[in-house]
Design a protein around this motif. Structure first.
Motif, PDB file in Angstrom:
ATOM      1  N   GLN A  27       0.697  -1.122  -0.085  1.00 57.32           N
ATOM      2  CA  GLN A  27       0.141   0.021   0.079  1.00 57.32           C
ATOM      3  C   GLN A  27       0.718   1.287   0.150  1.00 57.32           C
ATOM      4  O   GLN A  27       0.346   2.218   0.509  1.00 57.32           O
ATOM      5  CB  GLN A  27      -1.042  -0.096   1.092  1.00 57.32           C
ATOM      6  N   GLY A  28       2.005   1.314  -0.553  1.00 54.23           N
ATOM      7  CA  GLY A  28       2.761   2.421  -0.813  1.00 54.23           C
ATOM      8  C   GLY A  28       3.680   2.646   0.321  1.00 54.23           C
ATOM      9  O   GLY A  28       4.293   4.002   0.574  1.00 54.23           O
ATOM     10  N   ASP A  29       3.687   1.872   1.423  1.00 54.90           N
ATOM     11  CA  ASP A  29       4.706   2.060   2.318  1.00 54.90           C
ATOM     12  C   ASP A  29       5.930   1.537   2.127  1.00 54.90           C
ATOM     13  O   ASP A  29       6.393   0.816   1.243  1.00 54.90           O
ATOM     14  CB  ASP A  29       4.026   1.341   3.712  1.00 54.90           C
ATOM     15  N   VAL A  30       7.102   2.235   2.804  1.00 57.65           N
ATOM     16  CA  VAL A  30       8.485   1.728   2.506  1.00 57.65           C
ATOM     17  C   VAL A  30       9.059   1.588   3.944  1.00 57.65           C
ATOM     18  O   VAL A  30       8.599   2.213   4.865  1.00 57.65           O
ATOM     19  CB  VAL A  30       9.346   2.822   1.413  1.00 57.65           C
ATOM     20  N   LYS A  31      10.204   0.857   3.973  1.00 56.11           N
ATOM     21  CA  LYS A  31      10.932   0.534   5.050  1.00 56.11           C
ATOM     22  C   LYS A  31      12.195   1.350   4.813  1.00 56.11           C
ATOM     23  O   LYS A  31      12.851   1.150   3.723  1.00 56.11           O
ATOM     24  CB  LYS A  31      11.324  -0.969   5.349  1.00 56.11           C
ATOM     25  N   MET A  32      12.731   2.000   5.621  1.00 58.09           N
ATOM     26  CA  MET A  32      13.636   3.186   5.437  1.00 58.09           C
ATOM     27  C   MET A  32      14.900   2.654   6.507  1.00 58.09           C
ATOM     28  O   MET A  32      14.443   2.240   7.763  1.00 58.09           O
ATOM     29  CB  MET A  32      13.367   4.607   5.585  1.00 58.09           C
ATOM     30  N   LEU A  33      16.163   2.637   5.984  1.00 62.24           N
ATOM     31  CA  LEU A  33      17.253   2.624   7.066  1.00 62.24           C
ATOM     32  C   LEU A  33      18.167   3.731   7.240  1.00 62.24           C
ATOM     33  O   LEU A  33      18.154   4.506   6.307  1.00 62.24           O
ATOM     34  CB  LEU A  33      18.039   1.414   6.511  1.00 62.24           C
ATOM     35  N   LYS A  34      18.833   3.776   8.297  1.00 64.15           N
ATOM     36  CA  LYS A  34      19.901   4.667   8.488  1.00 64.15           C
ATOM     37  C   LYS A  34      20.904   4.149   9.226  1.00 64.15           C
ATOM     38  O   LYS A  34      20.648   3.302  10.242  1.00 64.15           O
ATOM     39  CB  LYS A  34      19.436   6.037   9.441  1.00 64.15           C
TER      40      LYS A  34
END
Length: 147
Positions: free
Chosen positions: A135-142
Motif C-alpha cells: 500500500q505504498g509504504d516503505v521501510k527506510m534505514l539509516k
C-alpha cells in the motif's frame, strides 16, 4: 527559540494523544488508535518501563513526541502539532531517537508512506529506502556514521 527534548512522563499521555489525533497526514482517531492497541495504559507502560518516549517543547509548550522501539531498533512514532511544524521540532526529536538507538544498533529503521511529507523529511535526514512494502509504504534505514 530552541527546541527542548525531554523524557515523557505519565502526565504527558493526554498531550501525546492530543498531538497524535491532531495531525493531518496519517491521521488516526482515539478509537482507531485503541483498535490498534495503542491505549493510555500502553503509553503509560512505555513511559514508566523504558526510556523510549520523548516530548518536544517549543516556547514552553509541548508540541511533539517520539517513541522509539529499543528492542527492534526502530522509530515507532513521531508526530508534531500541525501549527508547530517547520520549527526544527521533528528534526530535534529524530536526532534524539537516532542518538538513543545508535547506542545499541549500527543500523536503525522505520516505516512510512512513500507519498507522505514524512518520507521527504526522513530522506532529507539521511534515511534511505531499503524495501517497498504494501500500500505504498516503505521501510527506510539509516546506518550509524563511523567517525
Amino acid at each position: 527559540m530552541s527546541v527542548k527534548i525531554r523524557a515523557a512522563t505519565v502526565d504527558d499521555i493526554d498531550l501525546i494523544f492530543d498531538i497524535r489525533t491532531a495531525v493531518k497526514e496519517n491521521h488516526l482517531s482515539k478509537q482507531e488508535l485503541t483498535e490498534l492497541g495503542i491505549t493510555h495504559d500502553v503509553i503509560s507502560e512505555l513511559i514508566t518501563d523504558t526510556t523510549s518516549v520523548w516530548v518536544a517543547e517549543y516556547e514552553q509548550r509541548g508540541c511533539g513526541f517520539a517513541i522509539a522501539d529499543q528492542e527492534e531498533g526502530s522509530v515507532f512514532a513521531m508526530f508534531v502539532y500541525p501549527d508547530a511544524e517547520n520549527k526544527g521540532i521533528g528534526k530535534a526529536l529524530l536526532q534524539k531517537m537516532e542518538q538513543i538507538l545508535f547506542e545499541k544498533f549500527s543500523e536503525i529503521w522505520l516505516e512510512t508512506d512513500r507519498h507522505s511529507r514524512a518520507f521527504t523529511f526522513y530522506s532529507h535526514q539521511g534515511w534511505h529506502v531499503q524495501e517497498e512494502l504494501a500500500q505504498g509504504d516503505v521501510k527506510m534505514l539509516k546506518s550509524k556514521s563511523v567517525e
